[in-house]
Write an enzyme that holds these catalytic residues in place. Sequence first.
Site, PDB file in Angstrom:
ATOM      1  N   ASP A  53      45.312  44.751  32.695  1.00  0.00           N
ATOM      2  CA  ASP A  53      44.652  45.504  31.623  1.00  0.00           C
ATOM      3  C   ASP A  53      43.778  46.648  32.148  1.00  0.00           C
ATOM      4  O   ASP A  53      42.949  47.190  31.426  1.00  0.00           O
ATOM      5  CB  ASP A  53      43.801  44.561  30.761  1.00  0.00           C
ATOM      6  CG  ASP A  53      42.713  43.857  31.559  1.00  0.00           C
ATOM      7  OD1 ASP A  53      42.594  44.117  32.780  1.00  0.00           O
ATOM      8  OD2 ASP A  53      41.978  43.048  30.968  1.00  0.00           O
ATOM      9  N   CYS A  56      41.759  44.670  36.365  1.00  0.00           N
ATOM     10  CA  CYS A  56      42.180  43.564  37.232  1.00  0.00           C
ATOM     11  C   CYS A  56      41.466  43.551  38.588  1.00  0.00           C
ATOM     12  O   CYS A  56      41.197  42.476  39.120  1.00  0.00           O
ATOM     13  CB  CYS A  56      43.691  43.548  37.404  1.00  0.00           C
ATOM     14  SG  CYS A  56      44.390  45.120  37.904  1.00  0.00           S
ATOM     15  N   HIS A 230      48.131  47.330  40.025  1.00  0.00           N
ATOM     16  CA  HIS A 230      47.691  45.958  39.696  1.00  0.00           C
ATOM     17  C   HIS A 230      47.198  45.173  40.906  1.00  0.00           C
ATOM     18  O   HIS A 230      47.734  45.292  42.004  1.00  0.00           O
ATOM     19  CB  HIS A 230      48.846  45.200  39.046  1.00  0.00           C
ATOM     20  CG  HIS A 230      48.431  43.866  38.509  1.00  0.00           C
ATOM     21  ND1 HIS A 230      47.542  43.717  37.471  1.00  0.00           N
ATOM     22  CD2 HIS A 230      48.742  42.612  38.918  1.00  0.00           C
ATOM     23  CE1 HIS A 230      47.354  42.435  37.248  1.00  0.00           C
ATOM     24  NE2 HIS A 230      48.062  41.742  38.106  1.00  0.00           N
TER      25      HIS A 230
END
Length: 236
Positions: A53, A56, A230
Amino acid sequence: MDVALIAGQTPLLSDRLDLSVLYQEYASDDQVYQSKIKDLHRRYTHIRRTRPDGNCFYRAFGFSYLEALLDGGPELERFKEVSLHSKDDLIKQGFTEFTIEDFHNTFMDLIALVDKRPLVSELLATFNEQTVSDYVVVYLRLLTSGHLQRENLFYQHFIEGGRSVKEFCQQEVEPMCKESDHIHIIALSQALNVSIQVEYMDRGEGGSTVTHVFPEGSNPQVFLLYRPGHYDILYK
């Protein structure tokens, strides 16, 4: 993917999973990723996923470090002191007390929980409460911003687009869901004096991940896996 859909399907932080789950995320004939996962598997045993989101990095860092402090000892006492005084440091820099107080209180409450030596499952449940978890992310973003602005003469050289450090912080550090890069990691690791090791896994050459330790030459306390856009938590 729609943010609401991600939230509905994915916890903020997963349970600890065997690292072998990564093999299933890529095609079996994807030699680049399969060989890099194999390399990673030689050095790490488990992974904990974070929700993709944009927050992270901070969520992974916050949980991983607090989990490492569950055994107590001098490092927890040091971190409590640093965290306690960090609000006053931010206020001295011009951050408004009333805008940061609730975030700092939640941050300190979480450290107080760790001080009681709870089970990892209890810490995980607390971290999976959206409000608590987001408040911790906000406070870690503020600490990162504060450090960047304190050391603006150094960090100015790494900021592109003709922006000042303050503008960069207002646009790329303080807002929720903004992704993190090297500059954010360096700043947070130095702000809290916590060493972070990141394994970078992408389509770059070679059959192994690229390892970076922040600050360079330090003894890592937090281990993260980065794939483009990510971060997840790694365990040895």
